[in-house]
Design an enzyme around this catalytic site. Structure first.
Site, PDB file in Angstrom:
ATOM      1  N   LYS A   1       0.850  -1.200   0.000  1.00  0.00           N
ATOM      2  CA  LYS A   1       0.000   0.000   0.000  1.00  0.00           C
ATOM      3  C   LYS A   1       0.879   1.241   0.000  1.00  0.00           C
ATOM      4  CE  LYS A   1      -3.977  -1.759   2.506  1.00  0.00           C
ATOM      5  NZ  LYS A   1      -4.552  -2.001   3.806  1.00  0.00           N
TER       6      LYS A   1
ATOM      7  N   GLN B   1      -5.341  -1.642   9.859  1.00  0.00           N
ATOM      8  CA  GLN B   1      -5.210  -2.950   9.212  1.00  0.00           C
ATOM      9  C   GLN B   1      -5.763  -4.067  10.109  1.00  0.00           C
ATOM     10  OE1 GLN B   1      -3.986  -3.466   6.028  1.00  0.00           O
ATOM     11  NE2 GLN B   1      -4.649  -5.580   6.350  1.00  0.00           N
TER      12      GLN B   1
ATOM     13  N   ASP C   1     -11.639   2.680   3.844  1.00  0.00           N
ATOM     14  CA  ASP C   1     -11.918   1.242   3.766  1.00  0.00           C
ATOM     15  C   ASP C   1     -13.426   0.990   3.624  1.00  0.00           C
ATOM     16  OD1 ASP C   1      -9.993  -0.669   3.621  1.00  0.00           O
ATOM     17  OD2 ASP C   1      -9.754  -0.963   5.783  1.00  0.00           O
TER      18      ASP C   1
END
Ligand code: NDP
Length: 290
Positions: A49, A93, A116
């Site tokens: 990422k 995460q 997200d």
């Protein structure tokens, strides 16, 4: 074959152009990823990422926290990112160490920075078809793959295997919308579904997100169906230098004989996820200055 790697590259180039346009207006989109502990898969994913972020000209930050961090400390980190004007989008995460409450962490993220798309406000917006929210990157990537591969979705029967909050459920909500690139008739299957092949054989579009290596075989697929393999499974392979390799949920060799279009693993849905996350972050930045 649907080449997810190539489509993801195109999207990253589009993102880089949007980033350049924002920089003329004095803004650099910023994405932060909070990594708690040192789960190896998460560490690799976060590194990718970060690389993609920098490659698109964005400001990328990785906040590394020890696995022993308390819930309060993690929430306070989320508060800091909510308040940081250089960060337009961030995510924590998953999975988190077991002593931490992931739902509470997600709920603490400012929905405007929740790139997200897991905050209940964004989940709700997605469900009612409000395009002002953020759609989770993996199912958004699948929709994009279908659209850019000229797959007709309107009126088609889309069968999804999996009902998780990060893939199956949002995927169903997306394909159901009265919008271009959706408008499908949607069936969702899961581990309690009886006679799974009876459903899969009726699919024009089959999206498999079960996390079970090679579970979809060619005899479960209608000839001509489009098959999207979301699964990423590590299986032992003594011939590989690492002793393992990645396979999807689709038994590739038998399904490619019957499907009209198919995504490979790796190189299908996987690369799309990061590309869509970058796109969500640019959108967050655009909204922040509009
Ligand atoms: P989960 O384990 O959270 O969900 C799996 C779902 O599949 C569940 O709903 C489960 O049913 C269902 N399921 C499991 N086995 C069967 C079966 N034999 N028959 C029918 N349904 C079944 O996984 P995720 O949704 O998080 O991920 C799914 C896969 O996608 C994983 O391989 C994951 O690694 C991959 N993934 C890939 C991403 C990418 O970037 N390409 C991103 C995210 C995930 P039930 O609810 O009843 O348990």
């Amino acid at each position: 074959m649907i080449d997810g790697a190539a489509i993801a590259r195109t999207i990253r180039e589009e993102v880089a152009r949007d980033v350049a346009a924002l920089s003329v207006r004095g803004m650099q989109p910023g994405l932060a990823v909070v990594l708690v502990g040192d789960d190896p898969a998460s560490t690799v994913y976060v590194r990718n990422k970060d690389k993609a972020c920098t490659g698109a000209g964005m400001h990328g930050v990785t906040v590394r926290l020890p696995a022993s961090i308390s819930q309060q400390q993690l929430l306070s980190q989320v508060d800091d990112l909510n308040a940081d004007p250089a960060i337009h989008g961030f995510l924590v995460q998953m999975p988190l160490p077991r002593h931490l409450d992931a739902d509470a962490v997600i709920r603490r993220i400012d929905p405007k920075k929740d790139v997200d798309g897991f905050h209940p406000v964004n989940v709700g917006k997605m469900l009612i078809g409000d395009t002002d929210g953020f759609v989770p990157a993996t199912p958004a990537g699948v929709r994009e793959l279908l659209a850019r591969s000229d797959v007709e979705t309107d009126g088609q029967h889309c069968v999804i295997i999996g009902r998780s909050n990060i893939v199956g459920k949002p995927m169903a909500a997306i394909m159901l919308q009265n919008q271009p690139g959706a408008n499908a008739t949607v069936t969702v299957c899961h581990s309690r579904t009886k006679s799974l092949p009876e459903f899969t054989r009726r699919a024009d579009i089959l999206i498999v997100a079960a996390g079970k290596a090679n579970m979809l075989r060619g005899d479960m697929v209608k000839p001509g169906a489009v098959v999207i393999d979301v699964g990423i499974n590590r299986v032992n392979d003594e011939s590989a230098p690492s002793g393992h390799r990645l396979v999807g949920d689709v038994e590739f060799d038998s399904v490619r004989e019957v499907a009209s279009k198919l995504t490979p693993v790796p190189g299908g849905v996987g690369p799309m996820t990061i590309a869509m996350l970058l796109r969500n972050t640019v959108r967050a930045a655009e909204r922040a200055i509009s």
